[in-house]
Design a protein around this motif. Structure first.
Motif, short mmCIF file in Angstrom:
data_model
loop_
_atom_site.label_atom_id
_atom_site.label_comp_id
_atom_site.label_asym_id
_atom_site.label_seq_id
_atom_site.Cartn_x
_atom_site.Cartn_y
_atom_site.Cartn_z
N HIS A 444 0.83 -1.20 0.00
CA HIS A 444 0.00 0.00 0.00
C HIS A 444 0.87 1.26 0.00
N VAL A 445 1.91 1.27 0.80
CA VAL A 445 2.82 2.41 0.84
C VAL A 445 3.45 2.64 -0.53
N LEU A 446 3.86 1.56 -1.18
CA LEU A 446 4.50 1.66 -2.48
C LEU A 446 3.55 2.29 -3.50
N GLU A 447 2.28 1.89 -3.47
CA GLU A 447 1.30 2.45 -4.39
C GLU A 447 1.19 3.97 -4.21
N ILE A 448 1.07 4.41 -2.98
CA ILE A 448 0.89 5.83 -2.72
C ILE A 448 2.12 6.62 -3.13
N ARG A 449 3.29 6.15 -2.74
CA ARG A 449 4.51 6.92 -3.01
C ARG A 449 4.88 6.92 -4.48
N VAL A 450 4.65 5.80 -5.18
CA VAL A 450 4.94 5.76 -6.62
C VAL A 450 4.06 6.75 -7.36
N ARG A 451 2.79 6.82 -6.97
CA ARG A 451 1.90 7.76 -7.65
C ARG A 451 2.19 9.20 -7.28
N ARG A 452 2.80 9.40 -6.15
CA ARG A 452 3.13 10.77 -5.75
C ARG A 452 4.46 11.22 -6.34
N TYR A 453 5.48 10.36 -6.31
CA TYR A 453 6.82 10.78 -6.70
C TYR A 453 7.28 10.22 -8.05
N GLY A 454 6.71 9.09 -8.49
CA GLY A 454 7.17 8.45 -9.71
C GLY A 454 7.82 7.11 -9.40
N GLY A 455 7.83 6.22 -10.40
CA GLY A 455 8.26 4.85 -10.16
C GLY A 455 9.71 4.69 -9.79
N LEU A 456 10.60 5.56 -10.28
CA LEU A 456 12.02 5.43 -10.00
C LEU A 456 12.54 6.60 -9.19
N ALA A 457 11.69 7.20 -8.39
CA ALA A 457 12.09 8.33 -7.56
C ALA A 457 12.88 7.84 -6.35
N PRO A 458 13.87 8.62 -5.89
CA PRO A 458 14.64 8.21 -4.70
C PRO A 458 13.75 8.01 -3.47
N GLU A 459 12.63 8.74 -3.40
CA GLU A 459 11.74 8.62 -2.23
C GLU A 459 11.09 7.24 -2.13
N CYS A 460 11.13 6.47 -3.22
CA CYS A 460 10.49 5.16 -3.24
C CYS A 460 11.46 4.01 -3.01
N ALA A 461 12.75 4.30 -2.94
CA ALA A 461 13.74 3.22 -2.85
C ALA A 461 13.55 2.38 -1.60
N SER A 462 13.39 3.02 -0.45
CA SER A 462 13.27 2.26 0.79
C SER A 462 12.01 1.41 0.80
N THR A 463 10.93 1.89 0.14
CA THR A 463 9.68 1.12 0.11
C THR A 463 9.83 -0.11 -0.78
N PHE A 464 10.47 0.06 -1.95
CA PHE A 464 10.74 -1.11 -2.79
C PHE A 464 11.57 -2.14 -2.02
#
Length: 612
Positions: A444-464
């Protein structure tokens, strides 16, 4: 005599000439746009897959069927018939079943929200309503428009929280015929019950939310001697002002949209030997409140009649004899408001019964559904066309929030707050060895952050990384329980529940301690391992963009090495371990225990380093 002269004539063959093949016939002229539209308008509304397939033919056809003008004409062409039942949402938690089950002739699907995170409550006037998982500290309603795919979050006040609340959604536009009212103003009624104290009466409350003001209105409450839970039934709207809810205990709650008043009364008598669980609310033939129950071979319909100014009584409306094999019916599970149809199940099948024609249609096998919420609407593809879901839906529920005016930043902020909350819960679940719950939280966190920042954004690395790590732990635990223990199990450290930028401090790793008690739900299998690889590899791609050497890079590489070893890809595994070791040597002392553990795993490549 001279012989006759013999003349030999040589007949020369004419030179063959290669004739060019005839030119191909010219392509037929393209149909005019207005003719194409007229053809597509004639496709049957009760088989929406036809329009969907037509929209995939070419861009011109897609543009035609997704235009609002086409939808208005399509609905107007069928103004004398009821909208079709496209399918239903349900609360059965079997992950093998799609969230939306079609009832149409051809295969068809809608990308409904994932019911592992959202419990469906109601569907009416082109909108469906869901409630977020009750394990979250803050709850939220999700409004979803099945035809347009638009979604909007509605925060639920903390004072409304209880075990089994319910809610209803309705169109709030004046004069709307409710055949195509998506996107307009709407209202939501939230109903819940609270026990104030062991010796006091139970308080049942209802509150109205308006999309036009974006606020909850006055809370209306009444005290009763019994508590009401709402798990197995959805609501029915009578006219434009009365909403009815059926509790699990069989009591009917009435809410007046105009005055906010609440009233409670009982269902029909059990003269036919039924119990409360067999009833389901419906609309009677005259548009008033009705109740349906299924007993043996028959569907029994009741209606509530007002005998004088105040009193009302239940009257038997009619009995429908059904020719269904096997014909022993069990409780009515849902009523399709607007299509006048009910869903009943037998021992092995689920049927939809059209009350006007009394025709029964088998929908699917009986999977143990406990509640069905029919989706009734005319379908036309929308402009942002997406391939219907099914087995390959998004990894987590989408939160495409409808935003009005200056509310966009507010909703984005709230969704990010929810993501952080779920991230914390996921880390806590890892420490508590609840791996299935941890994986769901990180999805769920990954879905929200990817849609907010983009699929390869640094903000999503820890969630992946966290999501892939949780999936890897699930697969490892499942293998251990089945006896397929890994040949090596290095770095038995817990994932630290750090949720800030220091997330990759020393000591963070992907394995939980002692994961052998079998407390997780679901099976860890190759699909978990494959998805873990995708998530971790995406995290590796993201962090590789930064030249900094971090412990997060080390942990990601070690996790990828473990997956490679489980896939018996020893060369890739050694390569990842060696790359992790090269980074780790810049972060910790040479005699650090993690370096000591990694040297044997790097194979021959580590000899030079170990010698140094």
């Amino acid at each position: 005599a001279e012989p006759f002269p013999i003349r030999i004539r040589t007949q020369t063959q004419p030179t063959a000439t290669m004739e060019a093949p005839p030119p191909p016939p010219p392509p037929p002229p393209a149909l005019p746009d207005d003719v194409v539209e007229e053809i597509l308008l004639r496709l049957p509304p009760d088989d929406p897959a036809c329009l969907f397939r037509a929209s995939l033919v070419c861009k011109a056809w897609r543009s035609a069927v997704s235009h609002p003008h086409f939808r208005r004409r399509f609905i107007g062409l069928h103004r004398h018939r009821a909208p079709p039942v496209l399918g239903f949402l349900h609360n059965w938690k079997d992950e093998r079943l799609p969230d939306f089950v079609p009832t149409t002739a051809s295969p068809f699907s809608l990308a409904a929200p994932d019911r592992r995170f959202w419990r469906p409550l109601d569907c009416r006037h082109g909108r469906a309503l869901f409630l977020s998982d009750d394990r979250q500290e803050t709850q939220e309603l999700l409004l979803w428009e099945p035809i347009t795919g638009a979604r909007q979050g509605i925060p639920v006040p903390s004072a409304f929280r209880c075990d089994w609340p319910t809610a209803a959604v309705f169109c709030a536009a004046d004069g709307c015929d409710h055949r195509d009212c998506a996107g307009g103003p709407f209202g939501v009624v939230f109903v819940f019950t609270l026990d104030i104290s062991p010796n006091a009466d139970v308080v049942t409350s209802a509150c109205l939310y308006s999309s036009e003001t974006g606020t909850w209105g006055k809370l209306n409450s009444r005290e009763y001697e019994f508590s009401m839970d709402f798990e197995h039934h959805s609501s029915v709207l009578v006219g434009r002002s009365l909403l009815y809810f059926l509790s699990d205990g069989g009591m009917i709650l009435e809410y007046n949209l105009g005055s906010g008043e609440l009233a409670v009364f009982r269902p029909p008598p059990d003269d036919y030997g039924s119990d409360n669980h067999r009833f389901n609310l419906m609309l009677a033939e005259d548009g008033g409140l009705g109740v349906a129950e299924a007993i043996d071979f028959q569907l029994i319909l009741w209606k509530r009649e007002v005998s004088d100014g105040t009193n009302a009584r239940w009257v038997l409306s009619r009995i429908v004899d059904l020719d269904i094999d096997p014909c022993t019916l069990v409780p009515v599970l849902g009523f399709a408001e607007g299509a006048n149809a009910v869903f009943v199940k037998t021992v092995g099948s689920l049927f939809m019964i059209e009350l006007q024609s009394e025709q029964a249609k088998r929908v699917c096998h009986n999977h143990g559904f406990c509640n069905l919420i029919p989706v009734v609407s005319f379908y036309t593809p929308h402009s942002r066309l997406q391939v219907p879901g099914g087995e390959h839906q998004d990894p987590a529920p989408r939160l495409n929030l409808l935003r009005r005016g200056g509310q966009q930043g507010v909703w984005e902020e709230k969704s990010l707050e929810l993501a952080q909350l779920l991230f914390d819960k996921g880390c806590k679940a890892i420490n508590e060895e609840d791996l299935a719950h941890a994986a769901d939280c990180f999805r769920h966190v990954l879905e929200i952050r990817v849609r907010r920042y983009g699929g390869l954004a640094p903000e999503c690395a820890s969630t992946f990384y966290r999501y892939g790590g949780a999936l890897l732990c699930k697969a490892q635990e499942a293998a251990n329980r089945s006896g397929n223990v890994s040949k090596r199990a290095p770095n038995e450290e817990s994932i630290t529940p750090t949720t800030n930028k220091d997330d990759c401090e020393e000591g963070a790793n992907l394995r939980g301690k002692g994961q052998t008690d079998g407390n997780m739900t679901g099976d860890g299998d190759d699909s978990d391992l494959d998805l873990a690889w995708k998530m971790l590899n995406t995290a590796r791609v993201i962090v590789a963009k930064s030249p900094e050497k971090t412990m997060e890079k080390v942990n990601i590489l070690i996790a990828l090495a473990e997956i490679s070893m489980r896939r018996e890809d020893r060369d890739s595994s050694i390569s990842y371990y060696f790359e992790a070791l090269a980074i780790l040597e810049h972060l910790v002392r040479p005699d650090h225990f993690r370096i000591v553990d990694l040297y044997p795993l790097c194979g021959d490549k580590s000899v030079s380093h170990s010698a140094v």
